[in-house]
Design a protein around this motif. Structure first.
Motif, PDB file in Angstrom:
ATOM      1  N   SER A  15       0.817  -1.226   0.000  1.00 46.94           N
ATOM      2  CA  SER A  15       0.000   0.000   0.000  1.00 46.94           C
ATOM      3  C   SER A  15       0.845   1.269   0.000  1.00 46.94           C
ATOM      4  O   SER A  15       0.942   1.964   1.008  1.00 46.94           O
ATOM      5  CB  SER A  15      -0.931  -0.011   1.209  1.00 46.94           C
ATOM      6  N   ASN A  54      -7.538   4.945  -3.944  1.00 46.77           N
ATOM      7  CA  ASN A  54      -8.536   4.838  -2.860  1.00 46.77           C
ATOM      8  C   ASN A  54      -8.218   3.667  -1.946  1.00 46.77           C
ATOM      9  O   ASN A  54      -8.310   3.776  -0.715  1.00 46.77           O
ATOM     10  CB  ASN A  54      -9.944   4.631  -3.454  1.00 46.77           C
ATOM     11  N   ILE A  57      -5.020   4.577   0.138  1.00 45.94           N
ATOM     12  CA  ILE A  57      -5.153   5.676   1.112  1.00 45.94           C
ATOM     13  C   ILE A  57      -6.336   5.459   2.058  1.00 45.94           C
ATOM     14  O   ILE A  57      -6.175   5.453   3.275  1.00 45.94           O
ATOM     15  CB  ILE A  57      -5.292   7.025   0.371  1.00 45.94           C
ATOM     16  N   HIS A  58      -7.524   5.288   1.487  1.00 46.46           N
ATOM     17  CA  HIS A  58      -8.724   5.210   2.332  1.00 46.46           C
ATOM     18  C   HIS A  58      -8.974   3.795   2.861  1.00 46.46           C
ATOM     19  O   HIS A  58      -9.493   3.625   3.959  1.00 46.46           O
ATOM     20  CB  HIS A  58      -9.946   5.705   1.552  1.00 46.46           C
ATOM     21  N   ASN A  60      -6.571   0.837   2.913  1.00 54.97           N
ATOM     22  CA  ASN A  60      -5.471   0.266   3.725  1.00 54.97           C
ATOM     23  C   ASN A  60      -4.741   1.304   4.570  1.00 54.97           C
ATOM     24  O   ASN A  60      -3.788   0.947   5.276  1.00 54.97           O
ATOM     25  CB  ASN A  60      -4.471  -0.425   2.796  1.00 54.97           C
ATOM     26  N   LYS A  61      -5.185   2.566   4.511  1.00 53.20           N
ATOM     27  CA  LYS A  61      -4.573   3.646   5.314  1.00 53.20           C
ATOM     28  C   LYS A  61      -3.045   3.674   5.138  1.00 53.20           C
ATOM     29  O   LYS A  61      -2.301   3.895   6.092  1.00 53.20           O
ATOM     30  CB  LYS A  61      -4.909   3.495   6.806  1.00 53.20           C
ATOM     31  N   SER A  62      -2.594   3.382   3.926  1.00 49.35           N
ATOM     32  CA  SER A  62      -1.158   3.383   3.570  1.00 49.35           C
ATOM     33  C   SER A  62      -0.324   2.456   4.442  1.00 49.35           C
ATOM     34  O   SER A  62       0.879   2.684   4.617  1.00 49.35           O
ATOM     35  CB  SER A  62      -0.599   4.822   3.607  1.00 49.35           C
ATOM     36  N   ASP A  63      -0.965   1.410   4.978  1.00 51.60           N
ATOM     37  CA  ASP A  63      -0.233   0.388   5.744  1.00 51.60           C
ATOM     38  C   ASP A  63       0.525  -0.490   4.743  1.00 51.60           C
ATOM     39  O   ASP A  63      -0.084  -1.280   4.013  1.00 51.60           O
ATOM     40  CB  ASP A  63      -1.234  -0.443   6.565  1.00 51.60           C
ATOM     41  N   ASP A  85      -8.907  -4.178  -1.693  1.00 55.77           N
ATOM     42  CA  ASP A  85      -7.979  -3.756  -0.638  1.00 55.77           C
ATOM     43  C   ASP A  85      -8.244  -4.577   0.621  1.00 55.77           C
ATOM     44  O   ASP A  85      -9.130  -5.435   0.638  1.00 55.77           O
ATOM     45  CB  ASP A  85      -8.065  -2.237  -0.387  1.00 55.77           C
ATOM     46  N   GLY A  87      -8.718  -3.111   3.746  1.00 55.22           N
ATOM     47  CA  GLY A  87      -9.044  -2.103   4.749  1.00 55.22           C
ATOM     48  C   GLY A  87     -10.325  -2.389   5.504  1.00 55.22           C
ATOM     49  O   GLY A  87     -10.862  -3.500   5.474  1.00 55.22           O
ATOM     50  N   GLU A  88     -10.830  -1.337   6.129  1.00 47.19           N
ATOM     51  CA  GLU A  88     -12.014  -1.461   6.996  1.00 47.19           C
ATOM     52  C   GLU A  88     -13.309  -1.271   6.220  1.00 47.19           C
ATOM     53  O   GLU A  88     -14.391  -1.403   6.769  1.00 47.19           O
ATOM     54  CB  GLU A  88     -11.948  -0.409   8.118  1.00 47.19           C
TER      55      GLU A  88
END
Lengths: 140, 113
Positions: A15, A54, A57-58, A60-63, A85, A87-88
């Motif tokens: 990410s 997206n 950034i949104h 995986n929050k750049s993890d 992704d 993410g949440e």
């Protein structure tokens, strides 16, 4: 720097936006192989890089330990690209209209609007805590 | 994306080449625009003729440059906007926000008016 993983028509990247050119090269190479015209390739590349941004950034929050995967399927004249992704999840309906006069000078918030304009169909499958899957379709 | 810059009659001219999709390439353009502003340059033309395409990240950078310049009594203008970029500016209605010219020369001249 970790390398992207490529297996057949799928690329997985850590990410970070540093990997966007890898996604673009992979995507454009495959689309050219299908004989798709350059202008359409640009529209598809714009859309895919939007959704990968997206996801990074949104989603995986750049993890850097989480990945974004892009898979390409071309069947019966329909191109289907899936971006996943880890993410949440997010609510794609909770985005303000970027062409409302009040929002024209906002620096962000145009990505999904642009993708909806350039692709024939955009489907979101948001699984909270499990990531977001976006499927972009284009009839060719 | 590659970026070169020059100056003509007190107007800074930026010439990005390639694709603007986010990440380090986009940061270079953003930083250069803001470097101009910090150095007191208030008139900027971006020559879009060599930009293959950009996504919303690129549009966000243009908006950021425009608003920062306007807040400092300056202006950002576009030149040589190609079909793909023109189409994106139209879709997003940003065509109503930016002044665009057929050539860099015309854009530079427009600052005198």
């Amino acid at each position: 720097m970790k390398k992207p993983t490529i297996i057949e028509n799928t690329i997985k990247i850590p990410s970070s936006q540093e990997y966007l050119p890898d996604v673009d090269s992979f995507l454009e190479g495959i689309l050219r192989g299908y004989g798709i015209e350059e202008s359409l390739i640009a529209d598809i590349a714009i859309s895919v890089t939007e959704m990968v941004n997206n996801g990074i950034i949104h989603g995986n929050k750049s993890d850097i330990n989480k990945e974004v995967a892009v898979s390409i399927l071309y069947k019966n004249s329909v191109l289907e690209i899936t971006i996943i992704d880890q993410g949440e999840g997010f609510n794609p309906n909770g985005i303000e209209n970027p062409i409302d006069d009040r929002n024209l000078l906002r620096e962000v918030g145009r990505g999904i609007f642009i993708v909806n304009s350039l692709m024939d169909d955009v489907r979101f499958d948001v699984q909270y805590s499990k990531g977001t899957r976006v499927i972009l379709s284009k009839h060719l | 994306m590659k970026l070169s810059s020059s100056e003509k009659n007190g107007v800074a001219i930026l010439e990005p080449k390639g694709k603007i999709m986010g990440g380090p390439d986009a940061t270079i353009l953003h930083d250069k625009l803001h470097e101009f502003i910090e150095n007191g340059i208030r008139k900027v033309v971006i020559d879009m003729g060599q930009v293959e395409w950009m996504n919303s990240t690129g549009l966000g950078i243009l908006i950021s440059g425009l608003t920062t310049l306007r807040n400092n009594q300056g202006e950002l203008k576009l030149a040589n906007v190609t079909g793909k970029i023109q189409s994106l500016l139209t879709i997003t209605k940003l065509i109503t926000v930016f002044e665009a010219f057929d050539s860099v020369e015309d854009a530079v001249k427009s600052f005198k008016a």
